[in-house]
Design an enzyme around this catalytic site. Structure first.
Site, mmCIF file in Angstrom:
data_model
loop_
_atom_site.group_PDB
_atom_site.id
_atom_site.type_symbol
_atom_site.label_atom_id
_atom_site.label_comp_id
_atom_site.label_asym_id
_atom_site.label_seq_id
_atom_site.Cartn_x
_atom_site.Cartn_y
_atom_site.Cartn_z
ATOM 1 N N MET A 101 76.202 45.784 -32.144
ATOM 2 C CA MET A 101 75.562 44.626 -31.528
ATOM 3 C C MET A 101 75.475 43.492 -32.537
ATOM 4 S SD MET A 101 72.382 46.486 -29.623
ATOM 5 C CE MET A 101 72.054 47.491 -31.076
ATOM 6 N N ILE A 123 70.390 52.547 -34.743
ATOM 7 C CA ILE A 123 70.591 52.417 -36.185
ATOM 8 C C ILE A 123 70.337 50.982 -36.614
ATOM 9 C CG2 ILE A 123 72.231 52.706 -38.087
ATOM 10 C CD1 ILE A 123 73.757 54.641 -36.214
ATOM 11 N N GLY A 163 70.353 42.582 -34.718
ATOM 12 C CA GLY A 163 71.681 43.103 -35.002
ATOM 13 C C GLY A 163 71.704 44.516 -35.523
ATOM 14 N N SER A 164 72.499 45.382 -34.919
ATOM 15 C CA SER A 164 72.587 46.767 -35.356
ATOM 16 C C SER A 164 73.644 47.485 -34.533
ATOM 17 C CB SER A 164 71.225 47.458 -35.216
ATOM 18 O OG SER A 164 71.251 48.696 -35.870
ATOM 19 N N ARG A 165 73.476 48.833 -34.387
ATOM 20 C CA ARG A 165 74.411 49.592 -33.574
ATOM 21 C C ARG A 165 73.712 50.795 -32.963
ATOM 22 N NH1 ARG A 165 78.596 52.614 -37.704
ATOM 23 N NH2 ARG A 165 78.472 54.486 -36.428
#
Length: 226
Positions: free
Chosen positions: A97, A155, A185-187
């Site tokens: 993301m 995460i 922002g991450s995943r």
């Protein structure tokens, strides 16, 4: 609609922006400086509003489809050894993301929460190979009627400094409902059974609660790997 996790920061930012605009009208004589400060303040507010948006989406509650838990881009599709819960091989699908994506995490399928755990950690960039095991993260396992147990992991990335996880062990959850939020922002990793059918490709953009990530494959039917 805006996510409840953003209510405080949205209100605080709005008050600050209004204060800057009003004070600059009285105390800054230079027009260009005043307009620049006001425009920058309003732009910051717009960015905050954009980040915490929460579009309402209704899933079909299909037990034979696993939907994307977040908006973003598929960056990993591979077979891995999952060591936190299953201790066996799983298919990993990772969705990255950017700060411009909707950051709501949604349940990828309906079922019962069997495991939910928070892990403190580092803040490596989200695409780093070790981010799945070294970064701040939460791990959630859902027991489903057809797929059995599936795992998803929020995460944190280099910019993310707070992961919100609503999943509680023992509760029943519905596909598409809010399961948490990751700030800035991450995943998210999905760890799926090896015998499911992956329905996405690398670099494909996906939409949370809309895009099918994997489908149930009847073990009695012949599978086509071509």
């Amino acid at each position: 609609m805006f996510h409840k996790e953003g209510q405080t920061i949205i209100l605080t930012t709005f008050i600050i922006v209004v204060g800057i605009v009003l004070l600059s009208e009285f105390y800054i004589i230079n027009d260009w400086l005043r307009w620049g400060l006001q425009a920058t303040s309003v732009l910051v507010l717009i960015i905050i509003l954009q980040f915490f948006r929460n579009p309402k989406r209704s899933a079909n509650n299909l037990f034979d489809e696993i939907l994307a838990p977040v908006d973003g881009k598929v960056v990993v599709i591979e077979e891995v050894l999952e060591t936190e819960y299953f201790n066996d091989k799983r298919l990993q699908v990772s969705i990255f993301m950017s700060p411009f994506n909707v950051h709501v995490t949604r349940y990828p399928i309906s079922g019962t929460i069997k495991y939910s755990k928070y892990h403190p950690g580092k803040y490596l960039v989200a695409w780093h190979p070790k981010s799945s095991t070294d970064n701040e993260r939460t791990t959630v396992v859902i027991n489903t009627p057809k797929f059995g147990k599936i795992l998803y992991r929020q995460i944190a990335g280099a910019m993310a400094r707070r992961i919100v996880n609503y999943a509680e062990e023992g509760e029943s959850v519905q596909q598409g409902d809010d399961s948490g939020f990751i700030k800035f922002g991450s995943r998210v990793d999905l760890l799926l059974p090896l015998d499911c059918g992956i329905a996405v490709k690398l670099n494909q953009k996906v939409v949370g609660a809309k895009t099918c990530i994997a489908t149930y494959v009847d073990k009695h039917e012949e599978r086509d790997f071509t």
